[in-house]
Design an enzyme around this catalytic site. Sequence first.
Site, short mmCIF file in Angstrom:
data_model
loop_
_atom_site.label_atom_id
_atom_site.label_comp_id
_atom_site.label_asym_id
_atom_site.label_seq_id
_atom_site.Cartn_x
_atom_site.Cartn_y
_atom_site.Cartn_z
N CYS A 116 1.35 35.21 23.65
CA CYS A 116 1.27 36.69 23.23
C CYS A 116 0.26 37.48 24.04
O CYS A 116 0.04 38.44 23.76
CB CYS A 116 0.92 36.58 21.76
SG CYS A 116 2.24 35.75 20.83
N HIS A 242 -2.11 42.76 20.36
CA HIS A 242 -0.80 42.11 20.20
C HIS A 242 -0.46 42.54 18.68
O HIS A 242 -1.35 42.10 17.74
CB HIS A 242 -1.23 40.71 20.25
CG HIS A 242 0.15 39.67 19.97
ND1 HIS A 242 1.54 40.17 20.41
CD2 HIS A 242 0.05 38.79 18.96
CE1 HIS A 242 2.17 39.27 19.57
NE2 HIS A 242 1.41 38.51 19.15
N ASN A 272 7.11 41.09 15.86
CA ASN A 272 6.30 40.25 16.91
C ASN A 272 7.12 40.16 18.19
O ASN A 272 7.85 39.04 17.90
CB ASN A 272 5.44 39.24 16.17
CG ASN A 272 4.75 38.38 17.22
OD1 ASN A 272 4.81 38.52 18.48
ND2 ASN A 272 3.71 37.32 16.61
O1 UT7 Z 1 1.82 36.00 17.73
C1 UT7 Z 1 0.88 34.91 17.92
C2 UT7 Z 1 -0.22 34.93 16.90
N1 UT7 Z 1 0.41 34.80 15.70
C3 UT7 Z 1 -0.08 35.07 14.71
O2 UT7 Z 1 -1.21 35.89 14.66
C4 UT7 Z 1 0.20 34.49 13.21
C5 UT7 Z 1 -0.92 34.42 12.37
N2 UT7 Z 1 -0.18 34.20 11.11
C6 UT7 Z 1 0.25 35.02 10.05
O3 UT7 Z 1 0.26 36.15 10.38
C7 UT7 Z 1 0.65 34.44 8.69
O4 UT7 Z 1 0.00 33.21 8.60
C8 UT7 Z 1 2.22 34.57 8.43
C9 UT7 Z 1 2.69 35.66 8.29
C10 UT7 Z 1 2.74 33.53 9.72
C11 UT7 Z 1 2.36 33.79 7.22
O5 UT7 Z 1 1.76 34.48 6.17
P1 UT7 Z 1 0.53 33.54 5.07
O6 UT7 Z 1 0.32 34.75 4.25
O7 UT7 Z 1 -0.33 33.02 5.75
O8 UT7 Z 1 1.70 32.79 4.27
P2 UT7 Z 1 1.77 31.16 4.00
O9 UT7 Z 1 2.26 30.40 5.37
O10 UT7 Z 1 0.37 30.68 3.62
O11 UT7 Z 1 2.56 30.98 2.94
C12 UT7 Z 1 2.44 31.37 1.61
C13 UT7 Z 1 3.59 31.19 0.78
C14 UT7 Z 1 4.42 29.92 0.73
O12 UT7 Z 1 4.97 29.30 -0.34
P3 UT7 Z 1 3.83 28.60 -1.51
O13 UT7 Z 1 3.56 27.15 -0.83
O14 UT7 Z 1 2.78 29.22 -1.66
O15 UT7 Z 1 4.61 28.45 -2.71
C15 UT7 Z 1 5.42 29.73 1.85
O16 UT7 Z 1 6.48 28.63 1.61
O17 UT7 Z 1 4.99 31.91 0.87
C16 UT7 Z 1 6.11 31.01 1.36
N3 UT7 Z 1 6.59 31.77 2.68
C17 UT7 Z 1 7.62 32.67 2.50
N4 UT7 Z 1 8.15 33.25 1.03
C18 UT7 Z 1 9.10 34.21 1.31
C19 UT7 Z 1 6.71 31.53 3.97
N5 UT7 Z 1 7.42 32.19 4.70
C20 UT7 Z 1 8.08 33.02 3.66
C21 UT7 Z 1 9.17 33.93 3.69
N6 UT7 Z 1 9.50 34.60 2.71
N7 UT7 Z 1 9.63 34.56 5.03
#
Ligand code: UT7
Length: 316
Positions: A116, A242, A272
Amino acid sequence: MSSSVSGSKILSFGHYQPSRILTNDDLAQMVDTNDEWIQSRVGIKERRIADGESVADMAALAAEKALAASGLSATDIDLIVVATCSNSDRSPNTACRVAAKLGIGAPAAFDLNTACSGFSYALANADHAIKAGASKNALVIGVEKLSEITDWSDRSTCVIFGDGAGAAVVTAISEGEEPGIGPVVWGSDPSEAIAIEGWRPYIVQEGQKVFRWATTAVPAIALAACQKAGVEPAELGGFVPHQANLRIIEPLARKIGVNPDVLARDIVESGNTSAASIPLALSKMIERGEVKSGASVLLVGFGGGLTYAGQVIRCP
Ligand code: UT7
């Protein structure tokens, strides 16, 4: 011996996005997700997905537009740098394929992969090659076909990524002219929180770990790029980080003191697109008249590696 020049500038941008739109509701038919989760956690409404287009096709289509707007012709280009992490072939590289598609004679042509942050790395390489007198006119391209390396059954990644390309034409400045590409700030962090491994070539990421790194480390990188260029964040006429997550880039703009009105928010409609996200977002802002010619614009790439790079440019 070829003499060195004092700097380079960007003449033009161009971009290409596939026509096929994949909405959050479409994704909700494929995995257990919903529009509300995606918009509130990442800020994405829709993304574009390539159908027949290859990485090289999208790169060439974006480059063609940048070239048409630059006032140069294909034969003037003597360097092509392509940033990508999703090219499917090891050789020939994408840069050579772009040269062949656009009828560019015999340029120096290479790809680089810093995921990225790729576009900022590529831009710095072109700037350095021009300063060293090794090249005069460069095409710098960020392109990704992430849909090909996305696991469409993994809701934690498949809702995030998209396809597309953005390109810039870079040229040597004339004597007495101010450089249009500021000093790069670049580096890496020895973490594999985002990976595309050969044995299972799908993107996997430790989202929260990358989120924490992006929100804690990237502000200092952005400020360092401004400081090196001698520009105050409040003076920026554009800020193009990014496009990783609205919840990362909006607080980032606030934290470093950039006017929120000049922040790129292309993630909303493009997702992204890794190395493509910065030139794609900026090219669209320029097209819509949101960034004025001559404005200082801060670019900051961060992601897989982990890697980062940023610089201030003068908007063409
Ligand atoms: O491009 C390179 C650089 N990349 C980045 O900068 C990415 C940085 N990270 C992020 O932007 C975020 O961490 C994400 C967007 C990837 C994820 O968001 P989050 O708020 O950190 O969610 P999480 O991974 O902590 O998941 C929270 C909950 C989980 O469920 P439980 O365990 O709380 O029940 C996941 O299973 O959300 C669930 N979940 C979803 N639910 C609905 C994960 N993906 C989804 C989804 N739809 N697509």
